[in-house]
Scaffold this motif. Structure first.
Motif, PDB file in Angstrom:
ATOM      1  N   ILE A 127      14.378  60.334 -87.546  1.00 55.93           N
ATOM      2  CA  ILE A 127      15.589  60.152 -88.357  1.00 55.93           C
ATOM      3  C   ILE A 127      15.352  59.073 -89.418  1.00 55.93           C
ATOM      4  O   ILE A 127      15.843  59.179 -90.543  1.00 55.93           O
ATOM      5  CB  ILE A 127      16.780  59.826 -87.422  1.00 55.93           C
ATOM      6  N   THR A 129      12.542  58.413 -90.958  1.00 52.15           N
ATOM      7  CA  THR A 129      11.757  58.986 -92.051  1.00 52.15           C
ATOM      8  C   THR A 129      12.622  59.857 -92.939  1.00 52.15           C
ATOM      9  O   THR A 129      12.466  59.849 -94.166  1.00 52.15           O
ATOM     10  CB  THR A 129      10.595  59.807 -91.501  1.00 52.15           C
ATOM     11  N   ASP A 130      13.547  60.621 -92.336  1.00 52.86           N
ATOM     12  CA  ASP A 130      14.443  61.437 -93.157  1.00 52.86           C
ATOM     13  C   ASP A 130      15.245  60.560 -94.094  1.00 52.86           C
ATOM     14  O   ASP A 130      15.429  60.877 -95.271  1.00 52.86           O
ATOM     15  CB  ASP A 130      15.396  62.232 -92.251  1.00 52.86           C
ATOM     16  N   LYS A 132      14.418  57.621 -95.246  1.00 54.38           N
ATOM     17  CA  LYS A 132      13.552  57.101 -96.302  1.00 54.38           C
ATOM     18  C   LYS A 132      13.273  58.149 -97.378  1.00 54.38           C
ATOM     19  O   LYS A 132      13.227  57.832 -98.569  1.00 54.38           O
ATOM     20  CB  LYS A 132      12.234  56.598 -95.715  1.00 54.38           C
ATOM     21  N   GLN A 133      13.117  59.410 -96.961  1.00 50.93           N
ATOM     22  CA  GLN A 133      12.904  60.474 -97.955  1.00 50.93           C
ATOM     23  C   GLN A 133      14.098  60.567 -98.892  1.00 50.93           C
ATOM     24  O   GLN A 133      13.947  60.694-100.108  1.00 50.93           O
ATOM     25  CB  GLN A 133      12.714  61.819 -97.253  1.00 50.93           C
ATOM     26  N   ARG A 136      14.098  57.746-101.340  1.00 52.38           N
ATOM     27  CA  ARG A 136      13.119  57.953-102.407  1.00 52.38           C
ATOM     28  C   ARG A 136      13.666  58.930-103.434  1.00 52.38           C
ATOM     29  O   ARG A 136      13.518  58.743-104.642  1.00 52.38           O
ATOM     30  CB  ARG A 136      11.820  58.522-101.841  1.00 52.38           C
ATOM     31  N   LYS A 137      14.347  59.980-102.950  1.00 50.12           N
ATOM     32  CA  LYS A 137      14.896  60.990-103.868  1.00 50.12           C
ATOM     33  C   LYS A 137      15.895  60.367-104.822  1.00 50.12           C
ATOM     34  O   LYS A 137      15.968  60.736-105.989  1.00 50.12           O
ATOM     35  CB  LYS A 137      15.594  62.103-103.069  1.00 50.12           C
ATOM     36  N   PHE A 141      14.230  52.248-104.189  1.00 50.25           N
ATOM     37  CA  PHE A 141      12.901  51.997-103.652  1.00 50.25           C
ATOM     38  C   PHE A 141      12.775  50.679-102.918  1.00 50.25           C
ATOM     39  O   PHE A 141      11.878  50.513-102.106  1.00 50.25           O
ATOM     40  CB  PHE A 141      11.855  52.036-104.784  1.00 50.25           C
ATOM     41  N   LYS A 142      13.665  49.749-103.203  1.00 49.19           N
ATOM     42  CA  LYS A 142      13.542  48.461-102.518  1.00 49.19           C
ATOM     43  C   LYS A 142      14.266  48.568-101.190  1.00 49.19           C
ATOM     44  O   LYS A 142      15.480  48.731-101.151  1.00 49.19           O
ATOM     45  CB  LYS A 142      14.170  47.348-103.356  1.00 49.19           C
ATOM     46  N   ILE A 143      13.511  48.490-100.110  1.00 53.26           N
ATOM     47  CA  ILE A 143      14.169  48.530 -98.812  1.00 53.26           C
ATOM     48  C   ILE A 143      13.716  47.354 -97.973  1.00 53.26           C
ATOM     49  O   ILE A 143      12.733  46.698 -98.283  1.00 53.26           O
ATOM     50  CB  ILE A 143      13.878  49.843 -98.041  1.00 53.26           C
TER      51      ILE A 143
ATOM     52  N   ILE B  37      11.729  42.878 -92.973  1.00 51.11           N
ATOM     53  CA  ILE B  37      10.451  43.127 -93.642  1.00 51.11           C
ATOM     54  C   ILE B  37      10.757  43.950 -94.882  1.00 51.11           C
ATOM     55  O   ILE B  37      11.314  45.052 -94.794  1.00 51.11           O
ATOM     56  CB  ILE B  37       9.508  43.917 -92.715  1.00 51.11           C
ATOM     57  N   SER B  38      10.413  43.420 -96.052  1.00 49.63           N
ATOM     58  CA  SER B  38      10.746  44.167 -97.276  1.00 49.63           C
ATOM     59  C   SER B  38       9.601  45.067 -97.692  1.00 49.63           C
ATOM     60  O   SER B  38       8.431  44.743 -97.504  1.00 49.63           O
ATOM     61  CB  SER B  38      11.109  43.239 -98.433  1.00 49.63           C
ATOM     62  N   ARG B  39       9.965  46.202 -98.229  1.00 44.59           N
ATOM     63  CA  ARG B  39       8.984  47.190 -98.644  1.00 44.59           C
ATOM     64  C   ARG B  39       9.464  47.816 -99.943  1.00 44.59           C
ATOM     65  O   ARG B  39      10.655  47.870-100.216  1.00 44.59           O
ATOM     66  CB  ARG B  39       8.890  48.316 -97.607  1.00 44.59           C
ATOM     67  N   LYS B  40       8.481  48.345-100.697  1.00 43.19           N
ATOM     68  CA  LYS B  40       8.861  49.148-101.863  1.00 43.19           C
ATOM     69  C   LYS B  40       8.415  50.568-101.575  1.00 43.19           C
ATOM     70  O   LYS B  40       7.227  50.815-101.349  1.00 43.19           O
ATOM     71  CB  LYS B  40       8.161  48.631-103.123  1.00 43.19           C
ATOM     72  N   LEU B  41       9.354  51.499-101.606  1.00 45.24           N
ATOM     73  CA  LEU B  41       8.993  52.887-101.349  1.00 45.24           C
ATOM     74  C   LEU B  41       8.343  53.475-102.597  1.00 45.24           C
ATOM     75  O   LEU B  41       8.702  53.116-103.714  1.00 45.24           O
ATOM     76  CB  LEU B  41      10.242  53.692-100.999  1.00 45.24           C
ATOM     77  N   PRO B  42       7.417  54.414-102.422  1.00 45.61           N
ATOM     78  CA  PRO B  42       6.813  55.048-103.596  1.00 45.61           C
ATOM     79  C   PRO B  42       7.772  56.082-104.176  1.00 45.61           C
ATOM     80  O   PRO B  42       8.609  56.622-103.449  1.00 45.61           O
ATOM     81  CB  PRO B  42       5.561  55.720-103.035  1.00 45.61           C
ATOM     82  N   PRO B  43       7.679  56.363-105.458  1.00 42.55           N
ATOM     83  CA  PRO B  43       8.529  57.397-106.038  1.00 42.55           C
ATOM     84  C   PRO B  43       8.195  58.749-105.423  1.00 42.55           C
ATOM     85  O   PRO B  43       7.076  58.946-104.964  1.00 42.55           O
ATOM     86  CB  PRO B  43       8.200  57.382-107.535  1.00 42.55           C
ATOM     87  N   PRO B  44       9.162  59.669-105.424  1.00 35.53           N
ATOM     88  CA  PRO B  44       8.892  60.955-104.771  1.00 35.53           C
ATOM     89  C   PRO B  44       7.790  61.708-105.509  1.00 35.53           C
ATOM     90  O   PRO B  44       7.634  61.591-106.719  1.00 35.53           O
ATOM     91  CB  PRO B  44      10.226  61.711-104.870  1.00 35.53           C
ATOM     92  N   ARG B 126       7.247  62.032 -85.165  1.00 33.86           N
ATOM     93  CA  ARG B 126       8.708  61.937 -85.173  1.00 33.86           C
ATOM     94  C   ARG B 126       9.228  61.284 -83.904  1.00 33.86           C
ATOM     95  O   ARG B 126      10.347  60.823 -83.849  1.00 33.86           O
ATOM     96  CB  ARG B 126       9.340  63.323 -85.333  1.00 33.86           C
ATOM     97  N   PRO B 185       5.765  62.438 -91.269  1.00 35.78           N
ATOM     98  CA  PRO B 185       5.447  62.488 -89.841  1.00 35.78           C
ATOM     99  C   PRO B 185       5.405  63.912 -89.348  1.00 35.78           C
ATOM    100  O   PRO B 185       6.195  64.764 -89.755  1.00 35.78           O
ATOM    101  CB  PRO B 185       6.603  61.739 -89.196  1.00 35.78           C
TER     102      PRO B 185
END
Lengths: 154, 191
Positions: A127, A129-130, A132-133, A136-137, A141-143, B37-44, B126, B185
């Motif tokens: 859940i 990962t969903d 996060k997807q 991203r959409k 992006f800052k999490i 913990i901070s992160r930057k996600l990559p663009p889709p 998952r 995943p």
């Protein structure tokens, strides 16, 4: 008998309670300084994991929270649910949630919006990962994965 | 006229007022945890653009299955080894050919510095628990932070966590980037 008259009536001295308000004020100031006004009621149980490399979230006003965990109300089951603000939602609602959060902020602040994921430690990654997807959409992006700071026992 | 004694002011209600305020604050506030913990996600990923090829030596594959077991580059490993292995992978002190290559970049504030091209590829199942995922992220972040501390000590004499100059902070961040790539995943291992 007068020689054995008690010298005045000896009362027990009253305990002065004048300092009681001072103690209460001290407790009050402690709570005023160390806590934050809770904006939303939590409907899910969140026991965040512990980690050592954590950073403080700056500017709480520029943070949106996503809560994931098993519901506190046992009648709703034990499967982890997503809570956005005050109600339960599904993964697909996240896009509109983030867009609403963006609308509510100033143009200038939008670049600095962070999303804080408060997830219970026993939730499975599927859940998350969903979520996060979807983030991203929609371009968030800052999490930040919300964690407690682990006290180092060296 | 003798000055009249002012009537004594009863302070008993002060305690009541204080109790009321205290109960109010106890009820309406939370000691919220605001660290993370901070992160930057990559663009889709754009489906029309092919992702760039990366040399095998530049990738460190980390797999976590649904039983929270760790596989580092094909070898089963423990959480405690992860930090050290990641540090060796990212710093490649002896320039071994099976570890990532380094590119000399000109960074403002530091000059010409070899920057590792290593990428850590993380893949979860998952069914992996969130706690395990965070512990892995924690160890990877700890490895990067320790490398940043060491570089900062060497160049500036101060640990990275104690730096205050923005230019220096950005320079060290560019010299030791957080390059963690996460894959979709699947169901690896028994579910």
């Amino acid at each position: 008998m007068s020689k054995f008259k008690k010298e005045g009536k000896k009362e027990l001295p009253k305990i002065s309670t004048a300092s009681l308000p001072d103690i209460i004020f001290m407790l009050l100031f402690f709570f005023m300084v160390s806590t934050t006004m809770r904006e939303t009621d939590l409907f899910v149980k969140i026991n965040p994991p512990e980690a050592t490399e954590v950073q403080k979230l700056e500017k709480k006003s520029l943070v949106s929270f996503i809560y994931v965990g098993p519901p506190l109300n046992k009648k709703l089951g034990t499967e982890p649910r997503i809570q956005l603000n005050d109600s339960f939602h599904v993964v697909d609602d996240i896009v509109s949630f983030i867009e609403n959060e963006r609308e509510a902020r100033d143009e200038v602040d939008r670049k600095f919006l962070t999303t804080s994921l408060k997830v219970d430690k026993d939730v499975k990654m599927g859940i998350v990962t969903d979520i996060k997807q979807e983030l991203r959409k929609v371009g968030a992006f800052k999490i930040s994965y919300s964690t407690r700071k682990k006290m180092e026992e060296k | 006229m003798a000055s009249r004694k002012t009537p004594e002011f009863s302070a008993s209600s002060m305690a009541d007022i204080a109790f009321l305020l205290l109960i109010f604050f106890l009820v309406t506030t939370t000691m919220d945890v605001d660290t993370g913990i901070s992160r930057k996600l990559p663009p889709p990923l754009d489906p029309n653009v092919k992702p760039p090829d990366v040399k095998k030596r530049n990738i460190c594959k980390i797999l976590v299955n649904s039983h929270d077991m760790l596989l580092i580059n094909g070898k089963p490993g423990e959480l405690s080894d992860l930090k050290q292995e990641t540090k060796e992978f990212l710093s490649n002190p002896n320039n071994l050919p099976n570890l990532p290559e380094k590119k000399i970049k000109n960074i403002e504030g530091l000059g010409e510095i070899p920057v590792s091209l290593g990428i850590i590829s993380l893949k979860n199942d998952r069914g992996t628990s969130y706690n395990m995922y965070i512990q892995v992220q924690n160890e990877l972040t700890a490895a990067v932070n320790e490398l940043r501390d060491e570089l900062s000590m060497k160049k500036f004499g101060v640990r990275f966590s104690k730096l205050t100059d923005d230019i220096k902070i950005k320079a060290i961040q560019k010299a030791v980037p957080v390059s963690i790539s996460e894959a979709e995943p699947e169901n690896i291992g028994d579910n």
